[in-house]
Design an enzyme around this catalytic site. Structure first.
Site, PDB file in Angstrom:
ATOM      1  N   TYR A  32      50.590  22.473  25.463  1.00  0.00           N
ATOM      2  CA  TYR A  32      49.432  22.605  26.363  1.00  0.00           C
ATOM      3  C   TYR A  32      49.458  21.520  27.443  1.00  0.00           C
ATOM      4  O   TYR A  32      49.218  21.801  28.616  1.00  0.00           O
ATOM      5  CB  TYR A  32      48.149  22.505  25.541  1.00  0.00           C
ATOM      6  CG  TYR A  32      46.914  22.981  26.283  1.00  0.00           C
ATOM      7  CD1 TYR A  32      46.457  24.290  26.148  1.00  0.00           C
ATOM      8  CD2 TYR A  32      46.180  22.123  27.105  1.00  0.00           C
ATOM      9  CE1 TYR A  32      45.328  24.733  26.819  1.00  0.00           C
ATOM     10  CE2 TYR A  32      45.053  22.558  27.787  1.00  0.00           C
ATOM     11  CZ  TYR A  32      44.626  23.859  27.632  1.00  0.00           C
ATOM     12  OH  TYR A  32      43.506  24.287  28.313  1.00  0.00           O
TER      13      TYR A  32
ATOM     14  N   LYS B 157      49.587  28.216  31.965  1.00  0.00           N
ATOM     15  CA  LYS B 157      50.920  27.679  32.270  1.00  0.00           C
ATOM     16  C   LYS B 157      51.423  28.060  33.673  1.00  0.00           C
ATOM     17  O   LYS B 157      52.369  27.458  34.183  1.00  0.00           O
ATOM     18  CB  LYS B 157      51.940  28.188  31.240  1.00  0.00           C
ATOM     19  CG  LYS B 157      51.904  27.407  29.946  1.00  0.00           C
ATOM     20  CD  LYS B 157      52.585  26.061  30.103  1.00  0.00           C
ATOM     21  CE  LYS B 157      52.172  25.038  29.078  1.00  0.00           C
ATOM     22  NZ  LYS B 157      51.087  24.142  29.471  1.00  0.00           N
TER      23      LYS B 157
ATOM     24  N   HIS C 167      40.907  15.903  30.820  1.00  0.00           N
ATOM     25  CA  HIS C 167      40.485  16.464  29.534  1.00  0.00           C
ATOM     26  C   HIS C 167      41.451  16.002  28.447  1.00  0.00           C
ATOM     27  O   HIS C 167      42.650  16.215  28.550  1.00  0.00           O
ATOM     28  CB  HIS C 167      40.442  17.994  29.600  1.00  0.00           C
ATOM     29  CG  HIS C 167      39.206  18.516  30.268  1.00  0.00           C
ATOM     30  ND1 HIS C 167      38.369  19.437  29.695  1.00  0.00           N
ATOM     31  CD2 HIS C 167      38.649  18.201  31.458  1.00  0.00           C
ATOM     32  CE1 HIS C 167      37.351  19.675  30.509  1.00  0.00           C
ATOM     33  NE2 HIS C 167      37.502  18.951  31.590  1.00  0.00           N
TER      34      HIS C 167
ATOM     35  N   TYR D  73      38.464  27.631  23.228  1.00  0.00           N
ATOM     36  CA  TYR D  73      39.248  28.856  23.042  1.00  0.00           C
ATOM     37  C   TYR D  73      38.747  29.480  21.744  1.00  0.00           C
ATOM     38  O   TYR D  73      38.958  28.922  20.675  1.00  0.00           O
ATOM     39  CB  TYR D  73      40.741  28.547  22.924  1.00  0.00           C
ATOM     40  CG  TYR D  73      41.398  28.117  24.232  1.00  0.00           C
ATOM     41  CD1 TYR D  73      41.313  26.810  24.685  1.00  0.00           C
ATOM     42  CD2 TYR D  73      42.114  29.032  24.995  1.00  0.00           C
ATOM     43  CE1 TYR D  73      41.920  26.417  25.878  1.00  0.00           C
ATOM     44  CE2 TYR D  73      42.734  28.650  26.191  1.00  0.00           C
ATOM     45  CZ  TYR D  73      42.626  27.347  26.620  1.00  0.00           C
ATOM     46  OH  TYR D  73      43.226  26.973  27.795  1.00  0.00           O
TER      47      TYR D  73
ATOM     48  N   PRO E 298      47.509  34.523  31.037  1.00  0.00           N
ATOM     49  CA  PRO E 298      46.785  33.310  31.438  1.00  0.00           C
ATOM     50  C   PRO E 298      46.454  32.329  30.307  1.00  0.00           C
ATOM     51  O   PRO E 298      46.216  31.156  30.583  1.00  0.00           O
ATOM     52  CB  PRO E 298      45.503  33.850  32.071  1.00  0.00           C
ATOM     53  CG  PRO E 298      45.316  35.208  31.490  1.00  0.00           C
ATOM     54  CD  PRO E 298      46.696  35.742  31.226  1.00  0.00           C
TER      55      PRO E 298
HETATM   56  C1  DHB Z   1      41.383  28.294  32.802  1.00  0.00           C
HETATM   57  C2  DHB Z   1      42.222  29.391  32.703  1.00  0.00           C
HETATM   58  C3  DHB Z   1      43.089  29.485  31.647  1.00  0.00           C
HETATM   59  O1  DHB Z   1      43.905  30.547  31.542  1.00  0.00           O
HETATM   60  C4  DHB Z   1      43.125  28.525  30.668  1.00  0.00           C
HETATM   61  O2  DHB Z   1      43.954  28.677  29.628  1.00  0.00           O
HETATM   62  C5  DHB Z   1      42.302  27.436  30.777  1.00  0.00           C
HETATM   63  C6  DHB Z   1      41.435  27.324  31.843  1.00  0.00           C
HETATM   64  C7  DHB Z   1      40.431  28.186  33.937  1.00  0.00           C
HETATM   65  O3  DHB Z   1      40.440  29.060  34.811  1.00  0.00           O
HETATM   66  O4  DHB Z   1      39.640  27.242  33.960  1.00  0.00           O
END
Ligand code: DHB
Length: 393
Positions: free
Chosen positions: A386, A298, A75, A205, A294
């Protein structure tokens, strides 16, 4: 009590423990890995899906996984969506890097297969009770096996890779039960897996007046999505129709492709960093050392960075009797850990909506989002964090 000897006793067969045993084996250092869970449980626990470029490099170069690049997908950006509009952050042009979408349980399947093929001693369904003698050069892990027998593992070094409820952490941080810096958040994520085609090429997001949503992916036919919810939400209380209605409202300006929902869960948010990461002949890696919320994915990437540092330090200690790297392990690891804590907290607070937010708070948050997407410097910070900070050579 049966006693087994090894060089490194690793508690926890998650990504951190398994990768550590894999890297140590490549340096000729033998280890035993124990985990209270069964192999099946470990391989089916659903976690995040984004791997930093350095994580992918470590997994492929060490031979731990080649499926990450053949089955996983690269990605090159993400979309930040707010005020009804999407804004793409392009990783390669800002940082020269990218990320890979490849779920953590797939990494675990690859690691377990590679370790077992390499003859690694992994004891599933074996619960660590305590780590002792870590101030001596013969630390011991005591555990209970699946048939209820006690097992003693005598080692040169003990590693706690045993997650947020770590048993090894108590020995490392001392008597205090919490043993760390801690923060809770007033919300959680409602996560689903559904059978549907992807709604977008890249992850979205989204900040909306009703709260946050993340539109992620798993494969051409399975998608992973999340929306901000109450920490006490019951995952079974909503109908599929209510879930879709909530998700659609959280990404204004985009229509999500819907399909049957076959898995749902509620993920609680916390930030945690242990007060100590190493004492004597014991150290902590991964979630045993820290937990991040989450947002930004990370968790596993940080675990891999810890393991790379610790493996190097153990190699120097156990093969050359050189203590300098192990003495510097905590300080070095903590610099990245706190940067990742900040990034995860920042992404979380910039994108989520709290119940007590005033109009000022809400408008300031939109100002913050604009400051990021309308500035190359702002976008670059997000893209660097990121895609992940480079490991030291
Ligand atoms: C996923 C989970 C995340 O916390 C994130 O920031 C991006 C992707 C996932 O489970 O695909």
């Amino acid at each position: 009590m049966p006693t087994t000897r090894t060089r490194v006793a690793i508690v926890g067969a998650g990504p951190a423990g398994l990768l550590l045993s894999h890297l140590l084996a490549a340096s000729g250092i033998e280890s035993i890995v124990i985990d209270k869970r069964s192999r099946d449980e470990i391989e089916s626990t659903i976690r995040a899906g984004i791997l930093e470029q350095e994580t992918v490099r470590v997994l492929t170069e060490s031979g731990a996984s080649d499926r990450v690049t053949t089955v996983g997908s690269r990605h090159d950006g993400v979309e930040l969506r707010f005020d009804g509009q999407g804004h793409r952050i392009d990783f390669p042009s800002l940082t020269g890097r990218a990320v890979w979408l490849y779920p953590q349980h797939e990494v675990l399947k690859d690691l377990i297969a590679a370790r077992l093929a390499g003859g690694q001693d992994i004891r599933f369904e074996t619960s660590a009770l305590r780590a002792e003698g870590i101030d001596s050069d013969r630390p011991i892990v005591t555990a209970t096996t699946a048939d209820g027998e006690e097992l003693r593992i005598e080692a040169d070094f003990v590693v706690g890779a045993d997650g947020s409820r770590s048993v090894v952490r108590e020995a490392v941080t001392g008597a205090s039960r919490v043993g760390g810096y801690f923060r809770e958040y007033p919300f959680a994520w409602f996560g689903i897996l559904c059978e549907a085609p992807p709604s977008a090429h890249e992850l979205i997001y989204s900040n909306s007046p009703d709260g946050f949503a993340l539109i992620s992916q798993r494969s051409p036919s399975v998608q992973r999505m999340y929306f901000q919810c109450d920490p006490d939400a019951d995952p079974n209380a909503l109908s599929d129709a209510q879930i879709w209605e909530t998700l659609q409202a959280r990404v204004p300006g985009t229509t999500l492709l819907e399909g049957p929902i076959f898995q749902r869960d509620v993920l609680r948010f916390r930030s945690f960093v242990a007060h100590e990461l190493r004492r004597g002949r014991a150290a902590l890696v991964g979630d045993a050392a820290h937990t991040v919320p989450p947002t930004g994915a990370k968790g596993m990437n940080l675990a891999v960075a810890d393991v790379v540092l610790l493996e190097r330090a153990l190699r120097a200690l156990l093969l050359e009797n050189d203590e300098r790297l192990i003495d510097g392990y905590a300080e070095k690891a903590l610099k990245r850990i706190w940067k990742a804590q900040h990034f995860s907290w920042w992404m979380t607070s910039m994108l989520h909506v709290t119940a007590d937010a005033s109009d000022f708070d809400r408008l300031r948050q939109l100002g913050e989002l604009r400051s990021v997407v309308e500035s190359e410097a702002g976008q670059t910070y997000l893209a660097e964090a990121y895609t992940g900070w480079l490991h030291e050579a």
